[in-house]
Design a protein around this motif. Structure first.
Motif, PDB file in Angstrom:
ATOM      1  N   LYS A 118       2.207  10.762  -0.708  1.00  0.00           N
ATOM      2  CA  LYS A 118       1.064  11.674  -0.852  1.00  0.00           C
ATOM      3  C   LYS A 118       1.172  12.462  -2.152  1.00  0.00           C
ATOM      4  N   LEU A 119       2.365  12.923  -2.485  1.00  0.00           N
ATOM      5  CA  LEU A 119       2.571  13.701  -3.707  1.00  0.00           C
ATOM      6  C   LEU A 119       2.562  12.848  -4.974  1.00  0.00           C
ATOM      7  N   HIS A 120       3.116  11.636  -4.877  1.00  0.00           N
ATOM      8  CA  HIS A 120       3.277  10.791  -6.065  1.00  0.00           C
ATOM      9  C   HIS A 120       2.935   9.327  -5.765  1.00  0.00           C
ATOM     10  N   PRO A 121       1.676   9.033  -5.474  1.00  0.00           N
ATOM     11  CA  PRO A 121       1.312   7.641  -5.179  1.00  0.00           C
ATOM     12  C   PRO A 121       1.568   6.704  -6.356  1.00  0.00           C
ATOM     13  N   GLU A 122       1.582   7.247  -7.569  1.00  0.00           N
ATOM     14  CA  GLU A 122       1.806   6.427  -8.764  1.00  0.00           C
ATOM     15  C   GLU A 122       3.222   5.868  -8.834  1.00  0.00           C
ATOM     16  N   LYS A 123       4.116   6.329  -7.984  1.00  0.00           N
ATOM     17  CA  LYS A 123       5.497   5.841  -7.980  1.00  0.00           C
ATOM     18  C   LYS A 123       5.709   4.668  -7.025  1.00  0.00           C
ATOM     19  N   PHE A 124       4.629   4.243  -6.352  1.00  0.00           N
ATOM     20  CA  PHE A 124       4.713   3.171  -5.362  1.00  0.00           C
ATOM     21  C   PHE A 124       3.778   2.025  -5.717  1.00  0.00           C
ATOM     22  N   VAL A 125       4.182   0.814  -5.386  1.00  0.00           N
ATOM     23  CA  VAL A 125       3.264  -0.325  -5.409  1.00  0.00           C
ATOM     24  C   VAL A 125       2.424  -0.179  -4.145  1.00  0.00           C
ATOM     25  N   GLU A 126       1.114  -0.178  -4.301  1.00  0.00           N
ATOM     26  CA  GLU A 126       0.228   0.067  -3.163  1.00  0.00           C
ATOM     27  C   GLU A 126       0.074  -1.167  -2.277  1.00  0.00           C
ATOM     28  N   HIS A 127       0.303  -0.963  -0.995  1.00  0.00           N
ATOM     29  CA  HIS A 127       0.098  -1.989   0.025  1.00  0.00           C
ATOM     30  C   HIS A 127      -0.556  -1.309   1.224  1.00  0.00           C
ATOM     31  N   PRO A 128      -1.865  -1.051   1.160  1.00  0.00           N
ATOM     32  CA  PRO A 128      -2.526  -0.246   2.197  1.00  0.00           C
ATOM     33  C   PRO A 128      -2.312  -0.735   3.629  1.00  0.00           C
TER      34      PRO A 128
END
Length: 179
Positions: A158-168
């Motif tokens: 939630k704080l840093h979504p840019e640090k994760f590869v997104e897999h909804p």
């Protein structure tokens, strides 16, 4: 070394009847199959890999425990077992993995030079305490590993979504099922 060959799919997920190398698959955006494995320890923590900084796509981001292409003629479960061994240094048998669900996924990366159209199977595996302590990151693929509780993951995401590869779809499953 010959490039890995991958079976090609039609957009609806049915076999197209041919295979080709990874480079062409992603240059042309051909549909193909991959796997994701989410590993948990005995305390229920989730293992995230920190993708190698030298990776072409999403370098230095936190990602699924391990993932990879299904080679031509191979099965999803065999690919999952192989990727656990290669990326984590963990030897498991097919019966150790739990199949969860399939996701249809499409994205364009690197300014359009890498088109990823895939169907991926998602698995869950529990690592023994010894396996969890003895992880070996695959050079060039994985830099390190991070263990997080479900709540820690969602707070960090939630704080840093840019640090994760997104897999909804994967993240939705983790929200509803990881305890």
């Amino acid at each position: 070394m010959q490039e890995e060959q991958i079976d090609i799919l039609n957009p609806d997920g049915t076999p197209a009847g041919y295979s080709c190398g990874r480079t062409r698959v992603h240059a042309e955006g051909l549909w193909h199959r991959t796997i994701h494995v989410w590993a948990f320890n005995s305390e229920g923590k989730i293992l995230f890999q920190l993708r190698a900084r030298v990776k072409e796509n999403n370098p230095g981001l936190l990602d699924t425990s391990c993932a990879g292409h299904i080679s031509a003629g191979d099965t999803s479960i065999n690919a999952a077992v192989r990727e656990l061994r290669e990326e984590l240094g963990v030897k498991k048998s097919p019966r150790d993995l739990e199949y969860l669900f399939e996701v249809k996924y499409a994205c364009v990366l690197n300014g359009g030079s890498y088109i990823d159209n895939e169907y991926y199977d998602v698995y869950r595996v529990t690592l023994s305490d010894e396996e969890a302590r003895s992880l070996v990151p695959q050079p060039g693929e994985v830099d390190s590993f991070v263990w997080m509780t479900r709540d820690e993951f969602f707070a960090k995401h939630k704080l840093h979504p840019e640090k994760f590869v997104e897999h909804p779809e994967d993240f939705q499953w983790l929200m509803e099922n990881a305890r």
